[in-house]
Every structure is written in structure tokens, then in C-alpha cells.
Design a protein around this motif. Structure first.
Motif, PDB file in Angstrom:
ATOM      1  N   SER A   1      87.688 -15.485   7.641  1.00  0.00           N
ATOM      2  CA  SER A   1      88.979 -15.362   7.591  1.00  0.00           C
ATOM      3  C   SER A   1      89.581 -14.154   7.966  1.00  0.00           C
TER       4      SER A   1
ATOM      5  N   TYR B   1      91.130 -25.250   4.071  1.00  0.00           N
ATOM      6  CA  TYR B   1      91.335 -24.666   5.557  1.00  0.00           C
ATOM      7  C   TYR B   1      92.904 -24.517   6.139  1.00  0.00           C
ATOM      8  N   ILE B   2      93.739 -25.419   5.418  1.00  0.00           N
ATOM      9  CA  ILE B   2      94.980 -25.147   5.982  1.00  0.00           C
ATOM     10  C   ILE B   2      95.466 -23.989   5.265  1.00  0.00           C
TER      11      ILE B   2
ATOM     12  N   THR C   1      94.219 -20.789   7.446  1.00  0.00           N
ATOM     13  CA  THR C   1      94.572 -21.003   8.703  1.00  0.00           C
ATOM     14  C   THR C   1      96.070 -20.212   8.583  1.00  0.00           C
TER      15      THR C   1
ATOM     16  N   SER D   1      95.830 -16.557   7.707  1.00  0.00           N
ATOM     17  CA  SER D   1      95.159 -15.874   8.985  1.00  0.00           C
ATOM     18  C   SER D   1      96.290 -15.401  10.010  1.00  0.00           C
ATOM     19  N   ILE D   2      97.019 -16.684  10.314  1.00  0.00           N
ATOM     20  CA  ILE D   2      98.157 -16.408  11.319  1.00  0.00           C
ATOM     21  C   ILE D   2      99.139 -15.163  11.140  1.00  0.00           C
TER      22      ILE D   2
END
Length: 687
Positions: free
Chosen positions: A389, A536-537, A540, A543-544
Motif C-alpha cells: 500500500s 482493504y477499504i 484504499t 493510500s488515496i
């Protein structure tokens, strides 16, 4: 000025070829072979420097992954590990001002020497792996040695597993004191970690301070954005890759020869954490010598200087003064230079914003530890997941920042506004870490034993790990060995009151006759399952946020080169590094370490009563406060970045300063005119 004559040669057409070997050619002292000139190019230097930084990041990046192991083996709490992180910033703060002030003429030499110091700083803590003691296998680790395969038996264990003595022919390889006291005896090596961290701060300072400034001299503005992005993409890739490799290294036992009966799943297993420090440090040693070969000024620097002169960023006269000043002249100019920089409002806002930003960055040191807790992962999985990530977030962010610089000729004021906006847009993504697995209920901490058993006859309604149902077990918190009865987690089989253990094919499958559990049985491990969807949410979202935040990084680095005059760039980097370390990165690990320890619910307590590391946390409250602190610090940093844009001058700082100096010091006008003539002559020669 001792080196003025040398630099005056650089302002003529002839001197920028290979005739002045001492200034522009690669090598050491008098040894400057011409075959090295094929490497004497900005792009090749950037590559060597970037990969040197890559391995430097690996040497200290592994620390955040293996901190829980180090805490356990060396009997440290989060405050003490915070001191290890803080030592890096203490030494860096002290040396940064000196390096920033005196390295302007010989930047590349300082960079190479700094990398050598980083090599030493990694070897010192890694060597403690040879000196330390490690937990010896107890009966629970060696049950497979006293039974036959495909046989189910019931054995009674000692207090490391269940309540009573083991009735087997195989004895434990160590007494309880030996098994529990090793960490207390290892605590003396804590200071070797501190020493390594101190040297690390010294070694990291020159590349951080002089690196970007040296690249600003060999790359044009458009090239600089791509080059600095490449440098930081490669450098920061060291962090995720060391997370991935660190997870692999931890699959090997710390001494490479595990004791009999200790396997990867044993609670006595200690992974080879030192590999992540030692092996990259060898490559840092190699790249340091390559960097030391590079000259004070590359031949390509002439074109860059011409561009800066045309844009009014600097003058040839000022460049002569920067590289030609002696030690005494630099020392005399220290106080006037400080006054110039303090009066620079845009620079002040920029540095204060970075202080708050790096206060928030201090939280990353504890991310692997928290991820292991909130997502119920082992450290190999944490290393791989965080590594991937981070690689995606940092990589895309840095690459985006380079292309942002290349699409047009931005004014510094415009770039500062862009950076302030992307920093603000990244803040909401910080809340992504609050999406994690539901926390389990721990008996004696979150719920009383009386509530678990629905009775007060065998237990009391107060919260305590020890109760009437396990009072005869003499349980210890020296090891965390959670078990689950299907609804509630217990700190260990002993705390669950289990008196027997059931084994199949050499593996513990259940604990029976558990007086603190309504069902009377318990299974190894915590209650609850992993939650991959939430994980994972969460990853994500964060990471954004990393991509958005770092998309302005190249602009931020370039602004620091333009917000002050050419002569003050390295000194500015030194001041920035010292102030940010002293007020930002230095206290940050201690602050976040204090917050983490504040929500500890079960501490490790040794036989002599010494309190060590924390085993169990109140995760819900911890994560709320942890995230709140980060968001508050990031918000304050954005306010400062917008203030910097507001007060940033419309024209280049160096031009305004020269105009002020012309008004205040008319007797120096002849010198300025001479500098302008040098500019014109240089441009004509270049054309």
C-alpha cells in the motif's frame, strides 16, 4: 577567499570542459581518471544518490516493523522506543545547522560521508542480536516431543500453559526465571539502540540538507521536478520494500538456529529482525564511495546557472561568493544570514507548517504495531500489506508531483498554493484508519469473570486478570498466550483456569477443565476473525490520501530552493532540518508513544516486578485519540501553508533582496554592475 580563483575559472567557457580536473572531474584528490567521466552526468548521479537513499531508508525503516519484537526481547515500553526514535532527531538537530552553514562549497563530499555514518549506525544495533539472550522453550513448545503422532492425550502443564505441573518424562529446558527474566537482562542493550539512532541522525543530515540543493545546481527547473520526484520515489520505496523483506526475514530465527522445540508458531519465536538493518547497510557503504567520487561542480551546472541568471534567480557574482567563501567568512556571515532568514515571512510560515506536518508523521512509526492489533495480523502479513500500500501511495504521489512540475513553468507563489490545496485535500483520508475489525472482549479487562460465568460464587464483579476461579494457578503476564472459549478471550490458558491441554499430532488443539469459562474449554488464539473487507477499504482510503498529499511534494522541495537567495539555500535547509527535528520529528514519537501507552490495559510484569512492554490496549479509545491528534496537526500545517502563499512575494526573493541591498548600500553598486557584466559574458559564451 581561498577558492575564489577556482570558481572564477568556472565562469569562462574554457573552464567548463575537462581542463580543471580538481573542480569538475570525478575522483579522489589527485586521482581523477578520465574513464569515470562517462558517469559524470546529472542523471547518473541522481540514480546513484537515489539508490543510496533507498538502502539508507531500509536500514532504519525496518525499525517500525520490528518494534514490537524489540520491545518484547529487550523489555521496553512505548516511551522507551519513542526515545530510540527521538535520539535520531536530537543528533540531527544539533549537526544540521553546522552542515547547512558550512557544506555549501562541498555538498557532495558531505553527502558521501553522511552515508558512511549511516552504515555504522545500522551495524551497532544489529550487533545486539549476537549479544542478547532469548526465551527458552517451555513445556508447551515441546509437547510434540513427548507424544506420538496421531495420538490424543491429556497432559497437565506448568504455569506457562495451564495450572499444575506437567506429568511427563520430558522436562522444560529452562526454569521459569530463565524463561521470564531474559528480557530484563537484555534491557541493558537499550542504549546501543539509542547510540545507533544518534549516529543515524548525524548521517542522515548531509544527504537531506545538501542533496536537493546539489541537484538544484545540476538540473533546470523542469528537470528538477522530475529528478527530485525520481529521487524520492526510489528513496521512499525503501520503506515498503523493507516492510515486505522484513516479513520474510522474520520467518528466520534470530540466531538462524532455533532451539529444539521452538518453531515459527511458538510464543518463544524471535524473528531475525537484524537482517533488515545489516544487509542494506552494506550497500549503503558501497554507494557512499560512489557518491564521494563526484566533483564539487558538474560540467552540466553551467547551463543551469545560465538559466538562473536569465530568470533573475541569482547572479554570477553571488554564485562566486557562495562557493568561494572561506570558513572564517562563513562564520562571520552566520548571524547576518540568520537575520535575513528570520525576516523572511514566507519561509517562516513554510517551516512552521512543516513542523506540524512532521508531528503528524511521527504516527507512522507505530503503524505496523497498530495494524497488527486492529486487523489481527502477524508481522509478516503487516509488512507485506503496508509495504504494497505504501509503494502504491508514495510511488503514484511522487510521480504525479514530478509531472505537475513539468507541465508548465510555475511561479513559486503558484506552486505554494497548489501544495497548500493538495495538503488540505489529503486530510479527510486520515480517517480511513478508523475502519478496523471489531475488538474482542478480554476477560478481566473488558468484562469481569462474574459476568462471564453469570455467578459471583467463583468470581468477583471487579475487573482484574486474577480472580477466584484462577487464584490457585499463579498466572503470569510474562507471555501473552490468548485463548478463546467461543465468546470471550482470556489472556492465557492459565488465566482461563484451564488445568489440562489436549494435543493431536503434536499440536495443541484445545484446553480443557477451564474453571473461568462457562463451557470449560478454550481454543488457542483470540476470539473473532480477521476482517479483510474492512482492511482493504481502510488501506484504499489511506493510500488515496497518500497519493493526494504527496502529489505536491516536488513543488514543496522546489519552493524551498526559491524562497531564499541562492547563497542561503543550504543554510536554509540546515535551519529547516534543525527546527523541524527539534519541534516536529523529535517529540512526535514520544507524544504518540505516550498516547499509546495511556490506553494500555495489560502490562508485562516480570518476576522481580519490573514493568515492561504492553500486551493489550483499549483499541477503540486509542484509535480515536490517535487519529484526532493526526488530523489536528495536519490541519494546523495546512493553515500555515496557506499563510505562506498569502505572504509569498510576487517576485523572486533574491531579486527583491538585491534591490533592497542596492538602496541601502550604494557604495557596492560597482560590484553589482560587475556581477551583471559577468552574467552577460556568461550568457554570451553559453549562446
Amino acid at each position: 577567499m581561498a577558492d575564489t580563483t577556482d570558481y572564477e575559472k568556472l565562469t569562462t567557457e574554457e573552464s567548463w570542459d575537462e581542463t580543471d580536473r580538481r573542480i569538475t572531474q570525478m575522483g579522489f584528490f589527485g586521482w581523477r581518471p578520465r574513464f569515470l567521466e562517462c558517469l559524470n552526468k546529472p542523471a547518473i548521479f541522481a540514480g546513484f544518490f537515489a539508490f543510496g537513499n533507498f538502502f539508507m531508508v531500509m536500514t532504519y525503516g525496518i525499525l517500525s516493523l520490528v518494534i514490537p519484537i524489540i520491545e518484547s526481547v529487550y523489555n521496553l515500553n512505548s516511551k522507551q522506543t519513542g526515545v530510540i526514535f527521538m535520539a535520531n532527531d536530537i543528533s540531527g538537530t544539533i549537526v544540521a545547522l553546522m552542515i547547512g552553514n558550512y557544506c555549501s562549497a562541498r555538498k557532495v563530499r558531505w553527502i558521501g560521508l553522511g552515508m558512511l555514518v549511516v552504515f555504522i549506525s545500522a551495524v551497532i544495533p544489529a550487533s545486539t542480536a549476537i549479544l542478547a539472550e532469548y526465551p527458552q522453550p517451555t513445556i508447551l513448545s515441546k509437547i510434540d516431543l513427548v507424544i506420538e503422532q496421531n495420538q490424543t492425550v491429556h497432559v497437565e502443564n506448568d504455569r506457562f500453559g495451564v495450572c499444575k505441573e506437567v506429568h511427563t518424562t520430558k522436562q522444560t529446558t529452562g526454569t521459569p526465571d530463565e524463561s521470564e527474566g531474559y528480557a530484563v537482562r537484555n534491557h541493558k542493550y537499550f542504549w546501543m539502540f539509542v547510540l545507533g539512532s544518534l549516529l543515524q541522525g548525524v548521517g542522515n543530515a548531509p544527504p537531506r540538507i545538501a542533496g536537493a540543493t546539489y541537484m538544484d545546481e545540476i538540473f533546470t527547473q523542469k528537470q528538477f521536478g522530475v529528478a527530485i520526484s525520481f529521487l524520492y520515489v526510489v528513496s521512499f520505496l525503501g520503506y515498503p520494500i523493507t516492510m515486505i523483506l522484513g516479513g520474510v526475514f522474520l520467518q528466520y530465527y534470530v540466531t538462524l538456529d532455533p532451539p529444539e522445540g521452538v518453531t515459527l508458531g511458538s510464543k518463544e519465536w524471535v524473528g531475525a529482525w537484524w537482517m533488515g538493518m545489516f544487509f542494506p547497510s552494506i550497500l549503503v557503504f558501497v554507494f557512499s564511495f560512489i557518491v564521494l567520487l563526484y566533483p564539487r561542480q558538474m560540467p552540466a551546472a553551467k547551463k543551469v546557472l545560465q538559466e538562473k541568471v536569465r530568470k533573475g534567480i541569482t547572479t554570477v557574482l553571488e554564485k562566486k561568493e557562495e562557493l568561494g567563501r572561506s570558513f572564517i567568512e562563513i562564520t562571520k556571515d552566520t548571524i547576518p544570514a540568520l537575520k535575513r532568514l528570520i525576516r523572511n515571512q514566507a519561509l517562516t510560515c513554510l517551516i512552521v507548517g512543516d513542523i506540524f506536518y512532521f508531528l503528524s508523521v511521527g504516527a507512522y512509526s507505530y503503524y505496523p504495531k497498530l495494524y497488527a492489533k486492529i486487523f489481527r495480523l502477524n508481522y509478516k502479513a503487516v509488512g507485506s500489506i503496508m509495504g504494497i500500500s505504501s509503494m502504491i501511495g508514495f510511488g503514484i504521489g511522487f510521480i504525479s508531483s514530478g509531472f505537475l512540475m513539468k507541465i508548465k513553468e510555475w511561479e513559486p507563489k503558484q506552486l505554494q498554493l497548489v501544495y497548500a490545496i493538495v495538503s488540505a485535500l489529503a486530510i479527510p483520508f486520515t480517517f480511513g484508519i478508523l475502519i478496523y475489525c471489531p475488538t474482542e472482549t478480554l476477560a478481566g479487562v473488558d468484562v469481569s469473570y462474574s459476568d462471564v460465568l453469570n455467578t459471583t460464587q467463583l468470581s468477583s464483579p471487579t475487573l482484574s486478570l486474577m480472580d477466584q476461579c484462577n487464584s490457585e494457578c499463579a498466572c503470569s503476564t510474562a507471555f501473552y498466550q490468548p485463548v478463546c472459549d467461543g465468546a470471550v478471550t482470556y489472556f492465557s490458558p492459565c488465566h482461563a483456569g484451564c488445568r489440562e491441554v489436549e494435543v493431536e499430532e503434536g499440536r495443541v488443539v484445545s484446553y480443557v477443565n477451564c474453571t473461568c469459562s462457562p463451557s470449560g474449554t478454550a481454543m488457542p488464539g483470540q476470539c473473532g476473525q480477521q476482517c479483510p473487507t474492512r482492511m482493504y477499504i481502510s488501506l484504499t482510503i489511506t493510500s488515496i490520501g497518500t497519493v493526494v498529499g504527496f502529489s505536491g511534494f516536488a513543488a514543496h522541495a522546489y519552493i524551498y530552493q526559491r524562497v531564499v537567495s541562492e547563497m542561503d539555500r543550504t543554510f536554509t535547509q540546515g535551519i529547516r532540518s534543525s527546527v523541524i527535528r527539534a519541534l516536529g520529528t523529535l517529540p512526535a514519537p514520544v507524544i504518540f508513544g505516550w498516547v499509546i501507552d495511556k490506553f494500555c490495559t495489560v502490562w508485562r510484569v516480570s518476576e522481580d516486578g519490573t514493568t515492561g512492554n504492553c500486551w493489550v490496549y483499549d483499541l477503540d479509545r486509542l484509535m480515536l485519540w490517535f487519529t484526532f491528534l493526526r488530523v489536528m496537526m495536519r490541519t494546523l500545517s495546512c493553515v500555515c501553508y496557506f499563510l505562506c502563499w498569502w505572504v509569498y512575494p510576487e517576485r523572486n526573493a533574491v531579486v527583491e533582496e538585491e534591490e533592497v541591498d542596492d538602496c541601502k548600500k550604494p557604495d557596492q553598486s560597482s560590484g553589482v554592475q560587475q556581477g551583471e557584466e559577468d552574467q552577460n559574458g556568461l550568457i554570451q559564451n553559453g549562446d
